[in-house]
Design an enzyme around this catalytic site. Structure first.
Site, PDB file in Angstrom:
ATOM      1  N   GLU A 153       0.836  -1.206   0.000  1.00 55.06           N
ATOM      2  CA  GLU A 153       0.000   0.000   0.000  1.00 55.06           C
ATOM      3  C   GLU A 153       0.872   1.258   0.000  1.00 55.06           C
ATOM      4  OE1 GLU A 153      -3.760  -0.158   2.287  1.00 55.06           O
ATOM      5  OE2 GLU A 153      -2.900  -1.960   3.202  1.00 55.06           O
ATOM      6  N   GLU A 186      -4.360  -8.789   3.573  1.00 49.67           N
ATOM      7  CA  GLU A 186      -5.322  -8.347   4.578  1.00 49.67           C
ATOM      8  C   GLU A 186      -6.536  -9.257   4.700  1.00 49.67           C
ATOM      9  OE1 GLU A 186      -2.950  -4.602   3.762  1.00 49.67           O
ATOM     10  OE2 GLU A 186      -3.619  -6.360   2.630  1.00 49.67           O
TER      11      GLU A 186
END
Length: 258
Positions: free
Chosen positions: A108, A128
């Site tokens: 990210e 995630e």
């Protein structure tokens, strides 16, 4: 700067290294240290571009340090996660030099950079969903802006891993190079950016952020609404006069940044 985040200035280029053994995972204190590094980039007119990399040759960053999840410290610092993901007013380019696995929050962070150059042994994946977590909301448009919707959703839903060759083929990263050449390649790009007019680069980054994913009609509407403040600074600047003059005189321009 903290031991976990090291900075080095090379002319107009700020090199930022995440150095937190064993996997360059980021806790809140490290995120704030990264934020301080990006503050330095943002606030120093002598700096025009940054290179962000990880220490070692195995992992760029594993993302969030799960061992710190219960310590109650959720202050990521100015700019949100790793000091960059919510720093929407940073109009200086950042190059991610991906030295190894780029995982979860580390991926990210890399997506929040303008460019990714990767070592050819690196990989990219978001874990995630497999851990009962989610990515940051800003990651969704950044990922979908670089790969197809179906690939993005597969990565988000299943943790699908891309190797460096796939990442290049899909347009996720700019180029893949042997690990020994990674920083040389990143520095070459940084130097080329730094050689351009700083006001122009700043304005173009702002324009890309505002208009990069909208229709031409909406882009012109943003201009008419006065949102393109960087472009306004370019028009009538000394650099806007210096560039054509230097071209006509067959010499390198001397940028003033105003």
């Amino acid at each position: 700067m903290s031991d976990a985040v090291k900075t080095e200035r090379n002319g107009a280029v700020l090199e930022i290294t995440l150095d937190r053994p064993k996997v360059n995972a980021v806790d809140a204190a490290t995120s704030r240290a990264l934020s301080a590094a990006f503050d330095e980039l943002q606030n120093d007119d002598a700096l025009r571009v940054a290179i962000l990399t990880g220490a070692g040759e195995r992992i760029f960053s594993a993302g969030w340090d799960l061992s710190s999840s219960g310590d109650g410290d959720n202050d990521w610092g100015a700019g949100g996660w790793c000091g960059l993901c919510e720093r929407h007013d940073l109009h200086k380019p950042v190059i991610a030099a991906i030295n190894g696995a780029c995982v979860a929050g580390g991926f990210e962070l890399a997506l929040a950079c303008d460019f990714m150059i990767t070592a050819d042994h690196a990989s990219f994946f978001l874990t995630e969903a497999t851990l009962g977590l989610t990515v940051d909301i800003g990651t969704i448009p950044r990922l979908m802006g670089r790969v197809s919707q179906q690939v993005a959703l597969e990565m988000l839903y299943t943790g699908r891993k891309l190797d460096a060759a796939e990442a290049v083929a899909m347009g996720l990263v700019l180029r893949s190079v042997p690990a020994a050449d990674l920083m040389t390649s990143a520095r070459e790009l940084a130097d080329r950016i730094a050689a351009s007019a700083p006001l122009s680069v700043s304005a173009l980054k702002q324009m890309a952020m505002i208009a990069g994913s909208v229709s031409p009609e909406m882009a012109y509407a943003a201009r008419d609404a006065g949102r393109l403040t960087g472009q306004k600074k370019v028009h009538g600047s000394q650099d806007a006069l210096e560039g054509p003059r230097a071209y006509m005189e067959k010499r390198a321009p001397v940028w003033k940044g105003h």
